[in-house]
Motif scaffolding. Structure first.
Motif, PDB file in Angstrom:
ATOM      1  N   THR A 146      33.855  20.156  79.588  1.00 33.26           N
ATOM      2  CA  THR A 146      33.893  19.708  78.202  1.00 33.26           C
ATOM      3  C   THR A 146      34.783  20.603  77.356  1.00 33.26           C
ATOM      4  O   THR A 146      35.082  21.747  77.738  1.00 33.26           O
ATOM      5  CB  THR A 146      32.483  19.696  77.576  1.00 33.26           C
ATOM      6  N   ALA A 147      35.177  20.078  76.204  1.00 31.64           N
ATOM      7  CA  ALA A 147      35.906  20.848  75.200  1.00 31.64           C
ATOM      8  C   ALA A 147      35.671  20.201  73.846  1.00 31.64           C
ATOM      9  O   ALA A 147      35.591  18.972  73.733  1.00 31.64           O
ATOM     10  CB  ALA A 147      37.399  20.894  75.513  1.00 31.64           C
ATOM     11  N   HIS A 148      35.569  21.007  72.806  1.00 27.04           N
ATOM     12  CA  HIS A 148      35.465  20.493  71.447  1.00 27.04           C
ATOM     13  C   HIS A 148      36.870  20.174  70.930  1.00 27.04           C
ATOM     14  O   HIS A 148      37.818  20.943  71.145  1.00 27.04           O
ATOM     15  CB  HIS A 148      34.800  21.520  70.537  1.00 27.04           C
ATOM     16  N   LEU A 149      36.984  19.047  70.238  1.00 27.09           N
ATOM     17  CA  LEU A 149      38.277  18.598  69.717  1.00 27.09           C
ATOM     18  C   LEU A 149      38.321  18.585  68.197  1.00 27.09           C
ATOM     19  O   LEU A 149      39.416  18.617  67.616  1.00 27.09           O
ATOM     20  CB  LEU A 149      38.594  17.193  70.251  1.00 27.09           C
ATOM     21  N   ALA A 150      37.176  18.498  67.527  1.00 30.30           N
ATOM     22  CA  ALA A 150      37.141  18.496  66.065  1.00 30.30           C
ATOM     23  C   ALA A 150      35.768  18.973  65.613  1.00 30.30           C
ATOM     24  O   ALA A 150      34.772  18.804  66.319  1.00 30.30           O
ATOM     25  CB  ALA A 150      37.426  17.103  65.516  1.00 30.30           C
ATOM     26  N   ILE A 151      35.724  19.580  64.417  1.00 28.79           N
ATOM     27  CA  ILE A 151      34.485  20.149  63.879  1.00 28.79           C
ATOM     28  C   ILE A 151      34.385  19.757  62.409  1.00 28.79           C
ATOM     29  O   ILE A 151      35.347  19.919  61.644  1.00 28.79           O
ATOM     30  CB  ILE A 151      34.474  21.687  64.005  1.00 28.79           C
ATOM     31  N   LEU A 152      33.227  19.274  61.999  1.00 32.14           N
ATOM     32  CA  LEU A 152      32.960  18.966  60.590  1.00 32.14           C
ATOM     33  C   LEU A 152      31.989  20.002  60.039  1.00 32.14           C
ATOM     34  O   LEU A 152      30.930  20.247  60.624  1.00 32.14           O
ATOM     35  CB  LEU A 152      32.358  17.567  60.454  1.00 32.14           C
ATOM     36  N   SER A 153      32.351  20.619  58.904  1.00 32.09           N
ATOM     37  CA  SER A 153      31.507  21.635  58.276  1.00 32.09           C
ATOM     38  C   SER A 153      31.371  21.322  56.796  1.00 32.09           C
ATOM     39  O   SER A 153      32.184  20.584  56.218  1.00 32.09           O
ATOM     40  CB  SER A 153      32.115  23.034  58.445  1.00 32.09           C
ATOM     41  N   GLU A 154      30.346  21.916  56.188  1.00 29.80           N
ATOM     42  CA  GLU A 154      30.177  21.708  54.757  1.00 29.80           C
ATOM     43  C   GLU A 154      31.336  22.359  54.005  1.00 29.80           C
ATOM     44  O   GLU A 154      31.902  23.365  54.437  1.00 29.80           O
ATOM     45  CB  GLU A 154      28.842  22.271  54.274  1.00 29.80           C
ATOM     46  N   LEU A 155      31.696  21.762  52.868  1.00 28.65           N
ATOM     47  CA  LEU A 155      32.810  22.231  52.056  1.00 28.65           C
ATOM     48  C   LEU A 155      32.316  23.258  51.043  1.00 28.65           C
ATOM     49  O   LEU A 155      31.318  23.041  50.358  1.00 28.65           O
ATOM     50  CB  LEU A 155      33.454  21.044  51.332  1.00 28.65           C
ATOM     51  N   VAL A 156      33.019  24.378  50.980  1.00 26.60           N
ATOM     52  CA  VAL A 156      32.724  25.391  49.964  1.00 26.60           C
ATOM     53  C   VAL A 156      33.517  25.016  48.717  1.00 26.60           C
ATOM     54  O   VAL A 156      34.755  25.023  48.723  1.00 26.60           O
ATOM     55  CB  VAL A 156      33.110  26.796  50.450  1.00 26.60           C
TER      56      VAL A 156
END
Length: 519
Positions: free
Chosen positions: A272-282
């Motif tokens: 497996t590999a991560h391709l995109a990450i969603l995080s909260e916006l500061v």
């Protein structure tokens, strides 16, 4: 202007890694030729100044026009993986407009200058597929860099695996893209600010692919779980999987698909590999580097903000010791060997550094002698940030500093980026970044850097107390270690700047000379 919602082929929400059901044909010769010309001119492209070739590896279709392509970048002693997300749309009249190719795109026919076209991230044009086998090729298709295209943003959000305990419930089937925009100036990835998604979020599309669990997923998630609020909370990610039969042998280098079974070996587990990450916006926050540059341009003291950043970094290191396992005690021989290896690699990759190689060796000899004289118990290694600089920090109004981007230096092997290390390596990263802020911001006096650097280091030491990752070592040994790590960072920067921003090469080279001269 980006519309609130994008008209695109239906995207079915799904959970779990992308896998066999999403597999798609890899780029053909025409599309690969277009990418061969376009890729080297992109700022995030990880290989500059080396002879390489692009080898299609895996592709995943998110919709009938949005595809994530994983390409191997192969050269002498190098085999890494990059992600090239593409959106293909009907070209219409634009393909016949006769616009000249971009100078940066190379000679390949069909390559276009994105700044001269109304289409997002236009790469060029390719013929469409025939309607039936044996028919002529179809109407031209416009090829877009998917990371800049709203259709791909929607498709990635639909493919998101939500983080455990995500209270926002995910982006939904029709995410609001009002105000969405890409972040400028990034060196390694492409990020999209999404003010209307999950109460405000940022989608990071990874360009250099790390095989296995990505540290920018693992570390922020672990910090959030122990209640450390100095990191934006991860909301979800897109992950891909493949089988052992897909692994092309045992290529070496950062981000490579190995080590693992050779292609065709049966019985191996999927990868497996991560391709995109969603995080909260500061929100209401300023980029730390831009903020420091602004202060430097006015010769305004950055000392108070630097001291606060030092305290935040110390707090993060304390939280990491709780959130993730610590490593073994520091072995001086391992550290010196590692520093020497990286120094020799840097000197081999830079003519100016090659001339300074004897002085670098002598500097490291002195550090080794200092460590040998200190009989205190060695400190434990631990998880750290790994690529700490001012651009990895945001200063939020009323909320202080937030730390971002835990992926480490993208050009270093993943195993090297994620292994336990000395917290002082992160301290060294900010020390070097303050030097850059002074140079780029145009500080008129060297005192600006000295004052900011001193305030930052003292702020870190005050906050961390006795447990600073060098517990038991004398102050002189700790200072020697920090100087060695600052030199290690500066050597890396010289090579990076010579390949990517030659006009900036004197910034780290001046620091190298200062350190080697004992200043």
């Amino acid at each position: 202007m980006v519309p609130k919602t994008v008209s695109s082929p239906p995207v079915a929400s799904r959970h779990g890694p992308l896998g066999s059901p999403q597999r798609a044909p890899v780029p053909d010769a025409r599309l690969l030729g277009l990418l061969d010309a376009w890729l080297p001119a992109q700022r995030w492209y990880p290989v500059k100044g080396l002879a390489v070739r692009h080898v299609p590896w895996l592709s995943y279709a998110l919709t009938d026009r949005c595809t994530l392509h994983l390409l191997r970048v192969v050269g002498e002693g190098l085999d890494l993986v990059i992600q090239v997300p593409l959106v293909l749309t009907p070209a219409g009249r634009l393909a016949a407009s006769g616009e000249p190719a971009s100078p940066d795109a190379g000679p390949a026919t069909g390559a276009q200058d994105p700044a001269r076209t109304p289409l997002p991230g236009l790469v060029g044009f390719v013929p469409g597929p025939p309607a039936r086998p044996g028919d002529p090729l179809g109407a031209p298709l416009a090829v877009h860099d998917g990371a800049t295209h709203p259709d791909l943003w929607v498709a990635l959000l639909a493919a998101l695996e939500p983080a455990e305990g995500d209270r926002a419930g995910g982006p939904g089937e029709s995410p609001d893209l009002a105000g969405a925009r890409t972040v400028g100036g990034e060196q390694s990835n492409t990020s999209v600010i999404l003010p209307g998604v999950v109460g405000g979020s940022i989608l990071k599309i990874l360009r250099t692919v790390a095989i296995g669990k990505h540290p920018d997923v693992v570390v922020p998630d672990a910090l959030a779980r122990v209640g450390w609020t100095g990191v934006p909370r991860p909301l979800g990610w897109v992950e891909a999987s493949w089988d052992a039969v897909d692994v092309p042998g045992r290529p070496a280098g950062p981000g490579a698909p190995g080590p693992g079974p050779a292609a065709g070996q049966a019985g191996a587990t999927a990868r497996t590999a991560h391709l995109a990450i969603l995080s909260e916006l500061v929100t209401d926050a300023q980029d730390g580097f831009e903020l420091a540059c602004a202060y430097a341009s006015q010769d305004r003291s950055f000392a108070d903000l630097a001291a606060d950043l030092g305290a935040t970094l110390a707090s993060m290191h304390g939280a990491l010791r709780v959130a993730l396992p610590t490593g073994p005690p520091l072995e001086a021989g391992w550290l010196l060997g590692d520093l020497r290896r990286r120094a020799r690699e840097a000197c081999a990759g830079s003519i100016p550094l090659a001339r300074r190689a004897p002085l670098v060796e002598a500097f490291l000899d002195q550090v080794g002698e200092r460590l040998a004289r200190d009989d205190a118990p060695p400190p434990l290694l631990q998880a750290i940030h790994g690529d700490m600089h001012l651009g990895q920090a945001l200063h939020a109004r009323g909320d202080g500093w937030k730390i971002l981007d835990f992926e480490g230096e993208p050009l270093r092997p993943v195993s090297e980026r994620t292994r336990p290390d000395l917290p002082l390596r992160d301290v060294a990263g900010i020390v070097r970044s303050l030097d850059y802020a002074a140079a780029v911001g145009g500080a008129r006096s060297p005192r600006w850097t000295t004052t900011a650097r001193t305030a930052f280091v003292e702020g870190y030491r005050r906050a961390v107390g006795e447990d600073d990752g060098t517990a038991g070592l004398s102050l002189a040994t700790t200072e020697a270690l920090l100087r060695a790590l600052v030199l290690d960072k500066a050597l890396y920067e010289v090579v990076y700047e010579s390949r990517n921003r030659p006009a900036w090469e004197p910034i780290p080279l001046t620091a190298v000379d200062r350190l080697l001269g004992g200043r």
